[in-house]
Design an enzyme around this catalytic site. Structure first.
Site, short mmCIF file in Angstrom:
data_model
loop_
_atom_site.label_atom_id
_atom_site.label_comp_id
_atom_site.label_asym_id
_atom_site.label_seq_id
_atom_site.Cartn_x
_atom_site.Cartn_y
_atom_site.Cartn_z
N ASP A 261 13.86 11.63 -12.69
CA ASP A 261 13.54 12.54 -11.59
C ASP A 261 14.15 13.92 -11.87
O ASP A 261 15.23 14.03 -12.46
CB ASP A 261 14.11 11.96 -10.29
N GLU B 168 10.35 14.15 -15.42
CA GLU B 168 9.56 14.90 -14.45
C GLU B 168 9.70 16.40 -14.76
O GLU B 168 10.72 17.01 -14.45
CB GLU B 168 10.01 14.63 -13.01
#
Length: 623
Positions: free
Chosen positions: A366, A394
């Site tokens: 993330d 990400e």
């Protein structure tokens, strides 16, 4: 099928012709990103009267040296060439060309050739300070991934919203200060306070048992890999506010159930990657413990003597501290802290170790921009100690040249990420199907990305047309089923690893969060969309050109196409995003790179080819 169009320049009544295209092998060899230590040959056509010299000019970003200038060799037919060795190692190199010539009055004139906004062919510059250089990506190793990953079709599951596997459909371990929906068809809703803060988290009750019970559905759809949104203990429904990295959230189940689910998925040939949220934790976590639920003397907020206190940066203890994007609920962790690094990946009992040993096949990091390069490299090094693991990050932009916190990131240059989430691909699909950009512009955009990325990374990128952070693709396309089907087809045709956001194959709609996180419509699944998705997944899984083939973009004024090919076979795909049907003549095709098909083959394919409105064309065969 390359159509070279030389730029014509009229200066002092002398006609000049100059041309360079970084996408064509006659001018740059090899195409795209290059391994450190390898040679690259650059050639440029300069048809100029009274030419004095042609120079190739290059610099490595952050090098102690400034620009290096090299005389290019005249190799005949007004073409000049220079072979450059990437001796300074990985990183970004920037290059352009210059030439000197004598004008009518015998004065020396210098002109320049650099990149254009659409790259590829580039453009002429009269002044050095105006030149936009070309980017050359240099990487230190090929990022080979396990065979299972290169053959994967992923399915992203937001656990709370997928399926409740309990016989009585009751929610496991309901959380305090939350609310439960009365019906799975209810629209998601946040209960917010006066400042916009969320006062009550909402839950539908999806759980790991539900995922386990829906393995037959996943198999029927055809997917063979799952990306799970966070599953660790947390206060919210999205669980990006981790409370304990070592525990499964009780609402989802427990560790024994998790292991059972993993084993059954593996037995069916389905792999699993987890969401690693390591830039911040939850305010009410065991590490921060704002509300004291873990004990009044536990956690950084409660005591400076806590072993977790050094993980955080307090500005005015205890109530003022650094948090992710200024959100108080998400205290930011100092990723340079040795104890935190040990906890996540360095130690023998780290978070990465625990879940890898339980059978997890990889991680999606993330907000990779918030994680220092050495932190990402540390996780990658740990994963290398296990077999067949992958690491995806990400990143919302072109990961080859991303700058975050004033630093050029090393994401895809070797020993960091295997690949990134390919949001630029998603943006291209939307721009095409919403008729926001021309097929030509979008072909250039995708080819530029292809040039910037090492080939392995391009194939490792996790492609998407929607995630938990975006509006639903069906909604963005005006609930136009034909356009949605085109988006799903293109996702499964393109190089990279396709990832379907749960419910997109069922016709789920939704605006921004939380509306894009509806419960899966098990009683109202759109069978037409499902079957379309199922068909293209099956095509991808049995067609090696779509899994391993090189790709070249092409276009006419109206349609966008992609050619995928291996040594023996090819697949050709065309999208017509317009309402009206379009006729495709082979003479009108513009391929952005060389292709392995003859003109005769192309004439045969495109003979009297008409593509219906909001429709596509696909053919596969022997080269």
């Amino acid at each position: 099928m390359n159509q070279k169009i030389h730029l014509l320049l009229r200066k002092d009544s002398i006609m000049h012709r100059v041309y360079y295209n970084s996408w064509i092998s006659d001018y740059k060899q090899p195409f795209g990103a290059v391994l450190a230590g390898e040679k690259v040959t650059f050639s440029i056509d300069v048809h100029v009267s009274q030419l004095i010299e042609v120079q190739f000019i290059i610099r490595k970003e952050n090098s102690k040296d400034h620009e290096k200038k090299y005389q290019m060799k005249d190799i005949g037919d007004n073409r000049f060439s220079y072979t450059y060795t990437l001796e300074e190692g990985k990183g970004l190199y920037f290059y352009y060309f210059s030439w000197k010539w004598k004008g009518d009055n015998d004065e020396e004139i210098t002109q320049f050739w650099g990149a254009s906004p659409s790259k590829g062919e580039g453009q002429l510059y009269q002044e050095r300070h105006e030149v936009i250089p070309y980017q050359l990506t240099c990487f230190e190793k090929e990022e080979k991934t396990p065979d299972w990953y290169r053959e994967a079709v992923f399915y992203q599951i937001f656990p709370d919203r997928f399926y409740n596997g309990n016989l009585d459909k009751k929610v496991n371990a309901p959380k305090r200060n939350s609310f439960l929906y009365g019906d799975m068809r209810d629209t998601p809703l946040y209960v917010r306070g006066l400042k916009g803060e969320i006062l009550r988290w909402d839950f539908y009750g999806g759980n790991l048992e539900g995922i386990r019970q829906k393995i037959p559905y996943l198999k029927d759809l055809g997917i063979n890999a799952i990306y799970l949104n966070p599953i660790f203990q947390a206060a919210s429904n999205h669980r990006y506010d981790t409370a304990d990295y070592m525990k499964i959230d009780p609402m989802l189940g427990d560790e024994a159930l998790f292991q059972k689910m993993i084993e059954e998925l593996h037995a069916e040939g389905i792999y699993v990657i987890l969401d690693g949220v390591f830039s911040h934790v939850g305010k009410n976590s065991i590490y921060f413990n704002y509300d004291g639920s873990y004990g009044e003397d536990k956690g950084a907020y409660q005591s400076k003597d806590s072993p977790y206190y050094p993980w955080f940066t307090f500005i005015n203890y205890p109530d003022e501290y650094k948090s992710w994007w200024g959100i108080d609920d998400l205290p930011q962790v100092d990723k340079s802290n040795k104890e935190f690094q040990d906890y996540i990946y360095q130690g023998n009992s780290s978070v990465i170790d625990k879940w890898s040993k339980l059978g997890v096949d990889g991680w999606r990091l993330d907000v990779a921009d918030e994680l220092p390069d050495d932190f990402i490299a540390g996780i990658r090094h740990k994963l290398e100690q296990y077999q067949e693991k992958v690491l995806i990050g990400e990143v919302w932009e072109d990961a080859s040249n991303k700058i975050s916190y004033d630093e050029r990131r090393q994401y895809i240059l070797g020993n960091h990420l295997h690949g990134a989430m390919n949001y630029p691909f998603r943006n291209t699909v939307l721009d095409l199907l919403q008729l926001e950009k021309s097929p030509k512009e979008l072909c250039h955009r995708l080819t530029q990305l292809q040039e910037n990325y090492p080939k392995d990374v391009l194939f490792n990128n996790l492609n998407n047309i929607g995630t938990h952070d975006t509006k639903r693709i069906y909604t963005l396309l005006g609930k136009d089923k034909d356009r949605l089907k085109l988006a799903l087809s293109f996702l499964l045709i393109a190089p990279g690893i396709p990832c379907i956001y749960y419910g997109d194959e069922a016709g789920v709609t939704g605006e921004q969060d939380p509306d894009n996180r509806k419960f899966f419509p098990w009683e109202d699944l759109d069978q037409e969309i499902f079957r379309h998705c199922q068909k293209w997944i099956a095509e991808r899984k049995q067609n090696d050109t779509l899994k391993y083939g090189d790709s070249v973009l092409f276009h006419t004024d109206d349609v966008l196409g992609m050619l995928r090919f291996t040594d023996r076979k090819y697949s050709l795909y065309i999208i017509n995003p317009h309402d009206a049907e379009k006729t495709c003549q082979w003479e009108e095709l513009h391929f952005l790179r060389e292709i392995p098909l003859t003109d005769e083959k192309l004439k045969d394919i495109f003979h009297e080819l008409t593509i219906g409105g909001k429709s596509d064309f696909f053919v596969t065969g022997e080269r």
